[in-house]
Design a protein around this motif. Sequence first.
Motif, PDB file in Angstrom:
ATOM      1  N   ARG A  96      38.110  38.962  45.419  1.00  0.00           N
ATOM      2  CA  ARG A  96      38.458  38.163  44.235  1.00  0.00           C
ATOM      3  C   ARG A  96      39.345  38.967  43.293  1.00  0.00           C
ATOM      4  NH1 ARG A  96      33.010  37.030  44.624  1.00  0.00           N
ATOM      5  NH2 ARG A  96      32.512  38.190  42.734  1.00  0.00           N
ATOM      6  N   GLN A  97      38.981  40.227  43.068  1.00  0.00           N
ATOM      7  CA  GLN A  97      39.734  41.073  42.146  1.00  0.00           C
ATOM      8  C   GLN A  97      41.129  41.380  42.683  1.00  0.00           C
ATOM      9  OE1 GLN A  97      38.778  45.205  42.041  1.00  0.00           O
ATOM     10  NE2 GLN A  97      39.362  45.415  39.892  1.00  0.00           N
ATOM     11  N   PHE A 188      34.284  41.270  38.365  1.00  0.00           N
ATOM     12  CA  PHE A 188      35.619  41.099  38.928  1.00  0.00           C
ATOM     13  C   PHE A 188      36.060  39.640  38.933  1.00  0.00           C
ATOM     14  CE2 PHE A 188      33.793  44.838  41.179  1.00  0.00           C
ATOM     15  CZ  PHE A 188      34.550  45.783  40.507  1.00  0.00           C
ATOM     16  N   ARG A 189      35.861  38.957  37.865  1.00  0.00           N
ATOM     17  CA  ARG A 189      36.289  37.557  37.775  1.00  0.00           C
ATOM     18  C   ARG A 189      37.723  37.469  37.342  1.00  0.00           C
ATOM     19  NH1 ARG A 189      31.040  34.336  35.485  1.00  0.00           N
ATOM     20  NH2 ARG A 189      29.740  35.008  37.138  1.00  0.00           N
TER      21      ARG A 189
END
Length: 189
Positions: A96-97, A188-189
């Motif tokens: 995601r990051q 890590f959004r």
Amino acid sequence: MTKPLVTALNLPQMDPLPPETQRYFDICVEKLGFVPNVLQSYAHNVDKLNAFTGMYNDLMLGNSGLSKLEREMIAVVVSSHNKCFYCLVSHGAAVRQLSGKPELGEALVMNYRVADLSARERAMLDFAVKMTEASAKIEEPDRQLLRDAGLSDADIWDVAAVAAFYNMSNRFSSAVAMEPNAEYHSAFR
């Protein structure tokens, strides 16, 4: 102060940590904001911790024709097939990051075949899955598919090494009930 256990095994972290290990953990806090539980779980034995971090750092951070994102994608897809909770949470967060696409991390966790992937990524992940499911059935045509997708023989080595590492790591993490850090769910959004 004794750290809480991060696995089902009663193997507390060394206290105090050796100075070199403490520096490594301090770097983790500086860069990530926390020390990953996988490192804390190995910290009951400095030799085992150093062996794990040496292999991890080489495979995931070392020079490679594979990007960091591609290596994390392999980790997630292998972990998905092995149903490794720790690695799905931690490496899903990394995907995601690194990608900036939460939907990519989620698709890789659930079923990478529904993800929007390049031909190169699809070939790598198909190979990693075949290694996970039936490594003895890998043949030259499987490697050729990777070459046809633009991977060099050194890249194929790295795909195989990363997939093999996570197959081992997944089995280990599941066997000792390693808990993922809560920070992975939001950091890590």
